[in-house]
Design a protein around this motif. Structure first.
Motif, short mmCIF file in Angstrom:
data_model
loop_
_atom_site.label_atom_id
_atom_site.label_comp_id
_atom_site.label_asym_id
_atom_site.label_seq_id
_atom_site.Cartn_x
_atom_site.Cartn_y
_atom_site.Cartn_z
N LYS A 35 0.84 -1.19 0.00
CA LYS A 35 0.00 0.00 0.00
C LYS A 35 0.88 1.25 0.00
O LYS A 35 1.81 1.37 0.81
CB LYS A 35 -0.92 0.01 1.22
CG LYS A 35 -2.03 -1.02 1.20
CD LYS A 35 -2.89 -0.93 2.45
CE LYS A 35 -3.62 0.41 2.52
NZ LYS A 35 -4.51 0.50 3.72
N SER A 55 -2.11 11.80 9.02
CA SER A 55 -2.97 10.71 9.49
C SER A 55 -3.63 9.97 8.34
O SER A 55 -4.06 8.82 8.49
CB SER A 55 -4.04 11.26 10.44
OG SER A 55 -4.85 12.23 9.78
N ALA A 90 -2.21 6.46 7.56
CA ALA A 90 -2.22 5.41 8.58
C ALA A 90 -2.26 4.03 7.93
O ALA A 90 -3.06 3.79 7.02
CB ALA A 90 -3.42 5.59 9.51
N ASP A 91 -1.37 3.18 8.39
CA ASP A 91 -1.26 1.79 7.91
C ASP A 91 -0.74 1.67 6.48
O ASP A 91 -0.84 0.61 5.87
CB ASP A 91 -2.61 1.06 8.03
CG ASP A 91 -3.12 1.01 9.46
OD1 ASP A 91 -2.28 0.81 10.36
OD2 ASP A 91 -4.34 1.18 9.68
N PHE A 92 -0.16 2.73 5.94
CA PHE A 92 0.51 2.65 4.64
C PHE A 92 2.01 2.48 4.89
O PHE A 92 2.64 3.37 5.46
CB PHE A 92 0.28 3.93 3.83
CG PHE A 92 -1.08 4.03 3.20
CD1 PHE A 92 -1.26 3.69 1.87
CD2 PHE A 92 -2.17 4.47 3.93
CE1 PHE A 92 -2.51 3.80 1.27
CE2 PHE A 92 -3.42 4.58 3.35
CZ PHE A 92 -3.60 4.23 2.01
N PRO A 93 2.60 1.38 4.46
CA PRO A 93 4.04 1.20 4.65
C PRO A 93 4.88 2.24 3.90
O PRO A 93 6.02 2.51 4.28
CB PRO A 93 4.30 -0.20 4.09
CG PRO A 93 2.99 -0.88 4.11
CD PRO A 93 1.97 0.20 3.86
N GLU A 140 4.75 6.53 13.69
CA GLU A 140 3.82 5.95 14.68
C GLU A 140 2.71 5.16 14.00
O GLU A 140 2.13 4.26 14.60
CB GLU A 140 3.23 7.08 15.53
CG GLU A 140 4.25 7.73 16.47
CD GLU A 140 3.70 8.96 17.16
OE1 GLU A 140 2.55 9.35 16.85
OE2 GLU A 140 4.42 9.56 17.99
N GLN A 141 2.43 5.50 12.74
CA GLN A 141 1.35 4.83 12.01
C GLN A 141 1.84 3.63 11.18
O GLN A 141 1.04 2.94 10.56
CB GLN A 141 0.67 5.83 11.06
CG GLN A 141 -0.02 6.97 11.79
CD GLN A 141 -0.60 8.01 10.84
OE1 GLN A 141 -1.44 8.81 11.22
NE2 GLN A 141 -0.15 8.01 9.58
N GLY A 142 3.15 3.43 11.16
CA GLY A 142 3.68 2.27 10.46
C GLY A 142 4.37 2.52 9.14
O GLY A 142 4.79 1.57 8.46
N THR A 143 4.51 3.77 8.74
CA THR A 143 5.20 4.06 7.48
C THR A 143 6.70 3.85 7.66
O THR A 143 7.29 4.31 8.64
CB THR A 143 4.93 5.51 7.03
OG1 THR A 143 3.54 5.66 6.74
CG2 THR A 143 5.74 5.86 5.79
N ARG A 144 7.30 3.18 6.66
CA ARG A 144 8.73 2.88 6.74
C ARG A 144 9.49 3.35 5.50
O ARG A 144 10.70 3.19 5.42
CB ARG A 144 8.94 1.38 6.94
CG ARG A 144 8.53 0.89 8.32
CD ARG A 144 9.46 1.47 9.39
NE ARG A 144 9.04 1.16 10.77
CZ ARG A 144 8.33 1.96 11.54
NH1 ARG A 144 7.93 3.14 11.06
NH2 ARG A 144 8.02 1.62 12.76
N GLU A 190 9.97 -3.25 -0.90
CA GLU A 190 9.05 -4.33 -0.56
C GLU A 190 9.77 -5.68 -0.54
O GLU A 190 9.51 -6.54 0.31
CB GLU A 190 7.90 -4.36 -1.55
CG GLU A 190 6.86 -5.44 -1.28
CD GLU A 190 5.80 -5.49 -2.36
OE1 GLU A 190 4.61 -5.68 -2.02
OE2 GLU A 190 6.15 -5.33 -3.55
#
Length: 329
Positions: free
Chosen positions: A2, A38, A41-44, A64-68, A318
């Motif tokens: 994502k 925000s 959120a939950d998008f790598p 904090e939301q998981g993006t790397r 990925e």
């Protein structure tokens, strides 16, 4: 994977969709900044452009939301706090080269537009006015052109201007042998470049040492009536100092595709609103100023390269492959 794509325009969607192979892409028209982070959120991974705010506060929210991964679909990265990204374990990639010809050619276009008053001539003829008063230009052949930054874009610009028969004065902390090999090119120090050049074009990155490299002091060293061109980064130029130079006649022509405070202006339609930036409005009022809205990169060739490189970097991330275009401290 994502991917949240910010600051998207119709052309972004078109070319990114063409380049995408298997990623789940969600487009957001809004800029990335702390209050919009925000949305990712939950998008790598997030994909951003030059005017997105990828500072410490934004990065903290993303982490904090998981993006790397932050994938810049551009070359410049002065809008990213790399130190904070490193501390948070967020990888940052960019597009190191897309089409240096696009920016170099646009730079030449600005020079011709200003010199031969093409903007004024076009409007006159549309009004059935065929007089030549006020349209006088000068031959580029024989002019001295100062080039600050002789990397890929600066080199191609130099080669084009050599074709016009110009003498080339280069400055770069990392001299380019290909520039030095041009018959009518030589490297000089900055004071000599400022003093000798009829046209000065900026092709250097925005770094602490290049911030406002064009300022009141350096302008005072230039020829009267000098032409200044900036297709690199807005904050290379102290706009107020240039305005004073225009008013005094020291700066005879000013062509820019970037602007110091462009973040809130460019890539948006302001035609039905009042622009609150008085400095920009003043610039627009001068007859010897031409402004384009950060479009120098904007060719089909460049967009194809930008998005294919961006997708390749996202795919490498990925798969755990080395990131060829990763930014490091």
């Amino acid at each position: 994977m994502k991917v949240a794509v910010f600051s998207t325009k119709p052309y972004d969607r078109k070319f990114l969709d063409q380049a995408n192979t298997h990623h789940e892409i969600v487009y957001f028209d809004t800029r990335l900044e702390p209050k919009t982070a925000s949305l990712a959120a939950d998008f790598p991974a997030v994909c951003v452009f030059v005017n997105d705010n990828v500072g410490a506060e934004t990065l903290q929210v993303l982490a904090e939301q998981g993006t790397r991964l932050v994938a810049l679909r551009c070359t410049g990265f002065n809008n990213v706090d790399l130190e904070t990204a490193f501390q948070l374990g967020i990888k940052v990639v960019r597009v190191e080269a897309y089409s240096p010809y696009s920016v170099a050619e646009h730079t030449v276009g600005l020079i011709l537009m200003l010199n031969r008053k093409l903007y004024r001539a076009y409007n006159r003829v549309r009004d059935d006015n065929f007089t030549l008063d006020g349209l006088l230009g000068f031959d580029l052949h024989g002019c001295s052109v100062g080039i600050l930054g002789t990397g890929k874009i600066g080199l191609i610009f130099a080669q084009i201007m050599a074709g016009f028969g110009c003498q080339l004065l280069g400055y770069d902390v990392y001299p380019n042998p290909e520039f030095a090999a041009i018959a009518q090119a030589r490297y000089v120090d900055l004071p000599e470049l400022f003093a000798q050049a009829d046209i000065i074009s900026l092709h250097c990155p925005l770094l602490p040492e290049t911030h406002n490299i064009i300022n009141a002091e350096t302008i005072s060293q230039m020829k009267d009536g000098v032409m200044l061109i900036n297709t690199s980064r807005g904050k290379l130029v102290d706009t107020q100092a240039v305005i004073k130079g225009i008013r005094s006649g020291k700066v005879g022509y000013f062509g820019i595709d970037v602007y110091e405070e462009e973040d809130e202006l460019f890539f948006a339609d302001w035609s039905d609103r009042i622009i609150q930036d008085d400095t920009f409005q003043l610039l627009q009022s001068f007859p010897n100023v031409v402004i384009t809205s950060h479009q120098a990169f904007f060719t089909k060739n460049a967009l194809n390269n930008i998005f294919s490189t961006t997708i390749a970097s996202i795919s490498d991330f990925e798969r755990g492959n080395p990131l060829k275009h990763e930014l490091t401290l």
